[in-house]
Write a protein that holds these residues in place. Structure first.
Motif, PDB file in Angstrom:
ATOM      1  N   THR A   1       0.847  -1.193   0.000  1.00  0.00           N
ATOM      2  CA  THR A   1       0.000   0.000   0.000  1.00  0.00           C
ATOM      3  C   THR A   1       0.877   1.236   0.000  1.00  0.00           C
ATOM      4  O   THR A   1       1.768   1.381   0.846  1.00  0.00           O
ATOM      5  CB  THR A   1      -0.919   0.024   1.234  1.00  0.00           C
ATOM      6  OG1 THR A   1      -1.737  -1.147   1.242  1.00  0.00           O
ATOM      7  CG2 THR A   1      -1.822   1.254   1.228  1.00  0.00           C
ATOM      8  N   ASP A   2       0.639   2.111  -0.960  1.00  0.00           N
ATOM      9  CA  ASP A   2       1.358   3.383  -1.049  1.00  0.00           C
ATOM     10  C   ASP A   2       0.825   4.329   0.039  1.00  0.00           C
ATOM     11  O   ASP A   2      -0.371   4.601   0.090  1.00  0.00           O
ATOM     12  CB  ASP A   2       1.138   3.978  -2.437  1.00  0.00           C
ATOM     13  CG  ASP A   2       1.796   5.333  -2.632  1.00  0.00           C
ATOM     14  OD1 ASP A   2       2.634   5.727  -1.797  1.00  0.00           O
ATOM     15  OD2 ASP A   2       1.464   6.008  -3.632  1.00  0.00           O
ATOM     16  N   ASP A   3       1.693   4.791   0.909  1.00  0.00           N
ATOM     17  CA  ASP A   3       1.302   5.750   1.944  1.00  0.00           C
ATOM     18  C   ASP A   3       1.241   7.137   1.319  1.00  0.00           C
ATOM     19  O   ASP A   3       2.269   7.736   1.007  1.00  0.00           O
ATOM     20  CB  ASP A   3       2.326   5.717   3.081  1.00  0.00           C
ATOM     21  CG  ASP A   3       1.991   6.688   4.207  1.00  0.00           C
ATOM     22  OD1 ASP A   3       0.961   7.395   4.108  1.00  0.00           O
ATOM     23  OD2 ASP A   3       2.762   6.753   5.182  1.00  0.00           O
ATOM     24  N   TRP A   4       0.023   7.653   1.136  1.00  0.00           N
ATOM     25  CA  TRP A   4      -0.132   8.931   0.433  1.00  0.00           C
ATOM     26  C   TRP A   4      -0.026  10.140   1.356  1.00  0.00           C
ATOM     27  O   TRP A   4      -0.192  11.269   0.930  1.00  0.00           O
ATOM     28  CB  TRP A   4      -1.441   8.963  -0.346  1.00  0.00           C
ATOM     29  CG  TRP A   4      -2.720   9.059   0.459  1.00  0.00           C
ATOM     30  CD1 TRP A   4      -2.884   9.025   1.812  1.00  0.00           C
ATOM     31  CD2 TRP A   4      -4.036   9.210  -0.087  1.00  0.00           C
ATOM     32  NE1 TRP A   4      -4.215   9.142   2.158  1.00  0.00           N
ATOM     33  CE2 TRP A   4      -4.952   9.258   1.011  1.00  0.00           C
ATOM     34  CE3 TRP A   4      -4.545   9.311  -1.375  1.00  0.00           C
ATOM     35  CZ2 TRP A   4      -6.328   9.405   0.839  1.00  0.00           C
ATOM     36  CZ3 TRP A   4      -5.914   9.458  -1.553  1.00  0.00           C
ATOM     37  CH2 TRP A   4      -6.787   9.497  -0.457  1.00  0.00           C
ATOM     38  N   SER A   5       0.265   9.921   2.637  1.00  0.00           N
ATOM     39  CA  SER A   5       0.229  11.022   3.600  1.00  0.00           C
ATOM     40  C   SER A   5       1.321  12.057   3.377  1.00  0.00           C
ATOM     41  O   SER A   5       1.277  13.137   3.972  1.00  0.00           O
ATOM     42  CB  SER A   5       0.304  10.488   5.036  1.00  0.00           C
ATOM     43  OG  SER A   5       1.524   9.819   5.277  1.00  0.00           O
ATOM     44  N   ASP A   6       2.323  11.760   2.524  1.00  0.00           N
ATOM     45  CA  ASP A   6       3.331  12.773   2.215  1.00  0.00           C
ATOM     46  C   ASP A   6       2.738  13.932   1.418  1.00  0.00           C
ATOM     47  O   ASP A   6       3.208  15.070   1.521  1.00  0.00           O
ATOM     48  CB  ASP A   6       4.520  12.165   1.456  1.00  0.00           C
ATOM     49  CG  ASP A   6       4.104  11.499   0.149  1.00  0.00           C
ATOM     50  OD1 ASP A   6       3.033  10.848   0.110  1.00  0.00           O
ATOM     51  OD2 ASP A   6       4.865  11.598  -0.832  1.00  0.00           O
TER      52      ASP A   6
END
Length: 254
Positions: free
Chosen positions: A109-114
Motif C-alpha cells: 500500500t502506497d502511503d499517500w500522507s506525504d
C-alpha cells in the motif's frame, strides 16, 4: 461558487466524457474537485493547476476515484512541486484503497500522507471549506461507503449532489430545499433494465427534486449505454422545474 463539469459519464468513462469529476471554484475558495474518476486529471488541467486543488470523494468505485494515483504522481514529481498537502475528504478507507491502487508492488500500500491530508466524512457533520462555505455529507444507498453532499455557499444558496445512490429516505432529506440539485440518473425507469439498490432512474431523480422542493435539477452519471433523451424525459415527467443533463465543459453558477 461556480461548478464546472470535468466529466459526467456514469459507471465508466464514455466516448465524449471522462467519468465523474466536478470542479468548484469561487473567490477566496481553494479549487475543489468533487470525485476524481478516469480522465478527470487531464480535463482538470484546462481549468486549474492539479497541484493546487482539494478533493471531495463521494465513494470509491473506480469511476469516481481512479485518477487519484495520477494526482499523486503530479504532486510528487512535478518539476515545481506544490507546497503543502492536498485535503481529501472522503470515505474512511480511502487511504487504503487508493494506496493499494498506487502501490509499486502488488500486495503493498502506497502511503499517500506525504502529499495528502485525508479527512473522513462524518455523518451529518458540517464543515467549512472556504470563507462562509460549508459542506455536510449523508450516507447514501449504494454498495460501498457512499455519500451525498450538501453544500451551502456564503450567500446561503444550497447545492446538493446525490453521488451514487438508489432511492432512500436520506436522499430526500439531503435534497430538501436545494437551489440546485445534481442527481445521478443511471437508468431508465424499467426494473428489467437495472438491478435494485444501486442507482437512480431519470423518473426517480425527478421525483426527488419535486418532493424536496428543489428549484433546478441537473442530471449526471448517465452511462454510455443509457439514453440521455429518455432519462431527461423521465425526469421532466416528475419535475416541473428546469431540467438539464450536464456535459463536459459546462459551468453553472451556484
Amino acid at each position: 461558487m461556480r461548478l464546472t463539469v470535468l466529466g459526467c459519464s456514469g459507471s465508466v468513462s464514455g466516448p465524449d466524457s471522462p467519468a465523474s469529476g466536478y470542479l468548484l471554484t469561487g473567490p477566496d475558495l481553494t479549487p475543489t474537485v468533487i470525485d476524481f474518476g478516469p480522465g478527470v486529471l487531464g480535463a482538470l488541467q484546462k481549468y486549474a493547476d492539479p497541484g493546487a486543488v482539494d478533493i471531495f470523494l463521494t465513494h470509491l468505485h473506480a469511476d469516481h476515484c481512479l485518477d487519484l494515483p495520477g494526482l499523486l504522481v503530479w504532486r510528487r514529481y512535478h518539476p515545481t512541486p506544490p507546497v503543502g498537502r492536498a485535503i481529501v475528504r472522503g470515505p474512511s478507507d480511502a487511504p487504503l484503497r487508493i494506496g493499494n491502487a498506487s502501490a509499486e508492488v502488488g500486495g503493498e500500500t502506497d502511503d499517500w500522507s506525504d502529499v495528502i491530508d485525508h479527512r473522513t466524512w462524518r455523518e451529518g457533520e458540517t464543515v467549512e471549506f472556504g470563507p462562509g462555505h460549508t459542506i455536510s455529507a449523508r450516507r447514501m444507498y449504494h454498495p460501498p461507503e457512499s455519500y451525498g453532499l450538501r453544500i451551502t455557499s456564503a450567500e446561503g444558496r444550497v447545492f446538493v449532489y446525490t453521488g451514487d445512490t438508489a432511492l432512500c429516505d436520506a436522499v430526500f432529506e439531503l435534497a430538501e430545499g436545494a437551489d440546485v440539485l445534481m442527481s445521478e440518473a443511471s437508468w431508465t425507469h424499467d426494473p428489467a433494465n437495472r438491478p435494485p439498490g444501486i442507482h437512480l432512474s431519470g423518473y426517480e431523480a425527478g421525483l426527488i427534486a419535486t418532493r424536496a422542493g428543489a428549484k433546478e435539477l441537473l442530471l449526471t452519471h448517465i452511462p454510455p449505454w443509457t439514453s440521455r433523451e429518455d432519462v431527461i424525459a423521465e425526469a421532466k415527467s416528475q419535475f416541473s422545474g428546469p431540467v438539464h443533463a450536464v456535459a463536459p465543459g459546462e459551468s453553472f453558477d451556484l
